[in-house]
Design an enzyme around this catalytic site. Structure first.
Site, PDB file in Angstrom:
ATOM      1  N   HIS A 119      -1.142 -55.167  -0.548  1.00 45.02           N
ATOM      2  CA  HIS A 119       0.060 -55.818  -1.087  1.00 45.02           C
ATOM      3  C   HIS A 119      -0.311 -56.503  -2.395  1.00 45.02           C
ATOM      4  O   HIS A 119      -1.275 -57.264  -2.458  1.00 45.02           O
ATOM      5  CB  HIS A 119       0.631 -56.819  -0.084  1.00 45.02           C
ATOM      6  CG  HIS A 119       1.255 -56.170   1.105  1.00 45.02           C
ATOM      7  ND1 HIS A 119       1.195 -56.703   2.363  1.00 45.02           N
ATOM      8  CD2 HIS A 119       1.962 -55.007   1.213  1.00 45.02           C
ATOM      9  CE1 HIS A 119       1.837 -55.913   3.212  1.00 45.02           C
ATOM     10  NE2 HIS A 119       2.303 -54.876   2.533  1.00 45.02           N
ATOM     11  N   ALA A 120       0.471 -56.250  -3.419  1.00 44.51           N
ATOM     12  CA  ALA A 120       0.118 -56.640  -4.793  1.00 44.51           C
ATOM     13  C   ALA A 120      -0.128 -58.136  -4.944  1.00 44.51           C
ATOM     14  O   ALA A 120      -1.042 -58.550  -5.659  1.00 44.51           O
ATOM     15  CB  ALA A 120       1.225 -56.188  -5.745  1.00 44.51           C
ATOM     16  N   ARG A 121       0.668 -58.933  -4.284  1.00 43.19           N
ATOM     17  CA  ARG A 121       0.597 -60.378  -4.508  1.00 43.19           C
ATOM     18  C   ARG A 121      -0.534 -61.064  -3.750  1.00 43.19           C
ATOM     19  O   ARG A 121      -0.815 -62.254  -3.970  1.00 43.19           O
ATOM     20  CB  ARG A 121       1.928 -61.017  -4.105  1.00 43.19           C
ATOM     21  CG  ARG A 121       2.266 -60.896  -2.628  1.00 43.19           C
ATOM     22  CD  ARG A 121       3.705 -61.276  -2.360  1.00 43.19           C
ATOM     23  NE  ARG A 121       4.075 -61.160  -0.955  1.00 43.19           N
ATOM     24  CZ  ARG A 121       5.331 -61.273  -0.519  1.00 43.19           C
ATOM     25  NH1 ARG A 121       6.305 -61.501  -1.380  1.00 43.19           N
ATOM     26  NH2 ARG A 121       5.591 -61.164   0.770  1.00 43.19           N
ATOM     27  N   ARG A 174       5.229 -57.369  -4.352  1.00 46.26           N
ATOM     28  CA  ARG A 174       4.502 -56.936  -3.159  1.00 46.26           C
ATOM     29  C   ARG A 174       4.212 -55.428  -3.148  1.00 46.26           C
ATOM     30  O   ARG A 174       3.150 -54.996  -2.695  1.00 46.26           O
ATOM     31  CB  ARG A 174       5.328 -57.307  -1.918  1.00 46.26           C
ATOM     32  CG  ARG A 174       4.834 -56.750  -0.587  1.00 46.26           C
ATOM     33  CD  ARG A 174       5.834 -57.135   0.498  1.00 46.26           C
ATOM     34  NE  ARG A 174       5.595 -56.449   1.759  1.00 46.26           N
ATOM     35  CZ  ARG A 174       5.034 -56.995   2.837  1.00 46.26           C
ATOM     36  NH1 ARG A 174       4.609 -58.242   2.784  1.00 46.26           N
ATOM     37  NH2 ARG A 174       4.878 -56.314   3.949  1.00 46.26           N
ATOM     38  N   ASN A 191       2.050 -50.768   3.315  1.00 44.83           N
ATOM     39  CA  ASN A 191       1.813 -51.057   4.727  1.00 44.83           C
ATOM     40  C   ASN A 191       3.017 -50.722   5.605  1.00 44.83           C
ATOM     41  O   ASN A 191       3.103 -51.155   6.748  1.00 44.83           O
ATOM     42  CB  ASN A 191       1.411 -52.522   4.920  1.00 44.83           C
ATOM     43  CG  ASN A 191       0.506 -52.713   6.119  1.00 44.83           C
ATOM     44  OD1 ASN A 191      -0.332 -51.869   6.421  1.00 44.83           O
ATOM     45  ND2 ASN A 191       0.664 -53.832   6.831  1.00 44.83           N
ATOM     46  N   HIS A 240      -5.397 -58.973   4.588  1.00 42.24           N
ATOM     47  CA  HIS A 240      -4.076 -59.415   4.127  1.00 42.24           C
ATOM     48  C   HIS A 240      -4.084 -60.937   4.069  1.00 42.24           C
ATOM     49  O   HIS A 240      -5.082 -61.586   4.394  1.00 42.24           O
ATOM     50  CB  HIS A 240      -2.981 -58.905   5.070  1.00 42.24           C
ATOM     51  CG  HIS A 240      -2.716 -57.433   4.933  1.00 42.24           C
ATOM     52  ND1 HIS A 240      -1.707 -56.927   4.159  1.00 42.24           N
ATOM     53  CD2 HIS A 240      -3.350 -56.363   5.476  1.00 42.24           C
ATOM     54  CE1 HIS A 240      -1.720 -55.599   4.224  1.00 42.24           C
ATOM     55  NE2 HIS A 240      -2.707 -55.240   5.022  1.00 42.24           N
ATOM     56  N   SER A 241      -2.975 -61.512   3.626  1.00 39.83           N
ATOM     57  CA  SER A 241      -2.876 -62.971   3.614  1.00 39.83           C
ATOM     58  C   SER A 241      -1.406 -63.370   3.773  1.00 39.83           C
ATOM     59  O   SER A 241      -0.503 -62.560   3.514  1.00 39.83           O
ATOM     60  CB  SER A 241      -3.464 -63.535   2.306  1.00 39.83           C
ATOM     61  OG  SER A 241      -2.720 -63.148   1.183  1.00 39.83           O
ATOM     62  N   GLU A 318      -5.658 -61.663   8.431  1.00 39.81           N
ATOM     63  CA  GLU A 318      -4.805 -62.433   7.518  1.00 39.81           C
ATOM     64  C   GLU A 318      -5.560 -63.709   7.150  1.00 39.81           C
ATOM     65  O   GLU A 318      -5.839 -64.549   7.999  1.00 39.81           O
ATOM     66  CB  GLU A 318      -3.476 -62.771   8.188  1.00 39.81           C
ATOM     67  CG  GLU A 318      -2.538 -61.586   8.366  1.00 39.81           C
ATOM     68  CD  GLU A 318      -1.475 -61.545   7.279  1.00 39.81           C
ATOM     69  OE1 GLU A 318      -1.455 -62.465   6.434  1.00 39.81           O
ATOM     70  OE2 GLU A 318      -0.663 -60.599   7.288  1.00 39.81           O
TER      71      GLU A 318
END
Length: 355
Positions: A119-121, A174, A191, A240-241, A318
């Site tokens: 995810h880009a962000r 995202r 995703n 991820h986060s 995460e």
């Protein structure tokens, strides 16, 4: 730290000058700032220059906007035999001899596949992936016990186009950056683009979780799919986060996989290690049990990895940090904390009698 002792030894089986190890470009420190795509690739190339018999950088494909998607392969299998080298001191010779004693097991080594930046962000996931590479190379002596059992393949940034757009224009972006045909909207959520549970994910092109026109419609997800099948890893970890969770399949359904107890134990090993060292508590469980919305989470990489690619151990981690892009002063703390958990999971698998 073994960089000083080994960097001269790993060059073509002979002593080389320290200057040959240096990159022509000074790369910003990923522990204290977020790197551009160009700097990420330069850093990877720097590691290969430092450790050519430990590290191999591969271009595994290209993004929609034709950026090179690179992976770093870290393996002692590439090292020259000790008796073909000329160690510069006893410490270096001792370390290399330790590796040599395990060479009989190299053919049985298993693969750990790690990716970040889907995810880009989620910028800090990229930094965490780079930190994993740093720990396995610059801190080789502390982690050689893992490298005796595993080869590591790390893809630091899957969503390169989206990441660069997020860095330069819209921080909370995202998705990918491919224009959607017959739509005014841009981008697919990687995703949600894998085939398992894809049909349950969002069909709305305006959604930040848009699944794409079909499974694997994106070149980047096809690249990850190919890696899963070609490498046949024992352990797939996707970063991820930022919900402070360590989760296992499935996401698209509340049903649990056949080996869910082992997966729970694996995730628990990471959570306990992190809490013991830092006090931070991570949630543990299946993705569906923690996210509470299985229908919205179909098409994820973890479900495909376990159900279709048949990777036995699959985890989505995460990270902590309180945001997708923790402030520069907080980055290193997130990296150190994450590595504690990642190292604990790899050690857990190493110590199993049978994987």
């Amino acid at each position: 730290m073994v960089e000083t002792d080994l960097k001269d030894v790993f060059i073509s089986g002979s002593v080389s000058k320290t200057t040959s190890m240096k990159s022509s470009k000074t790369v910003p420190d990923f522990r204290y700032q977020y790197l551009s795509h160009c700097d990420i690739n330069t850093y990877l190339d720097t590691l290969q220059a430092k450790y050519p018999h430990l590290v191999k950088i591969k271009t595994i494909g290209y993004s929609f906007e034709r950026r090179a998607l690179k992976s770093i392969h870290i393996s002692t299998s590439m090292m020259t035999k000790v008796n073909e080298l000329e160690p510069v001191n006893k410490k270096a010779k001792s370390t290399l001899n330790g590796i040599n004693r395990s060479k009989s097991a190299l053919k049985r080594k298993q693969v750990v596949l790690i990716d970040g930046g889907m995810h880009a962000r989620e910028w800090c996931t990229i930094s965490t992936a780079l930190h994993c590479a740093s720990q396995l190379t610059d801190n080789f002596d502390e982690n050689k016990n893992l490298l005796e059992i595993f080869d590591f393949v790390i893809v630091p940034c899957v969503n390169i186009d989206g990441y660069e757009f997020s860095r330069c224009y819209k921080k909370m972006w995202r998705k990918s950056r491919r224009p959607i045909e017959f739509s005014k909207f841009i981008g697919v959520d990687f995703n949600r683009n894998f085939s398992v549970g894809w049909e349950t994910a969002s069909q709305k092109t305006s959604s930040c979780t848009y699944r794409g026109e079909k499974p694997f419609s994106e070149p980047e997800t096809r690249i990850i799919k190919r890696l899963m099948h070609s490498l046949k890893p024992t352990f797939y970890l996707t970063l991820h986060s930022f919900s402070k969770s360590i989760m296992f399949p499935y996401a698209f359904t509340s049903m649990l996989p056949y080996n869910w107890m082992s997966l729970h134990s694996l995730a628990k090993a990471a959570g306990q290690a992190i809490q013991k060292e830092t006090g931070t508590k991570f949630r543990i469980g299946s993705v569906a049990s923690i996210i509470k919305n299985a229908k919205a989470s179909g098409g994820g990489s973890v479900d495909y990895a376990h159900k279709t690619a048949k990777i036995p151990f699959v985890i989505v981690m995460e990270l902590s940090g309180g945001s997708f892009q923790p402030p520069a002063i907080a980055i290193n703390g997130v990296l150190l904390e994450s590595w504690i958990g990642i190292h604990a999971m790899c050690s857990f698998l190493k110590n199993r009698n049978k994987i």
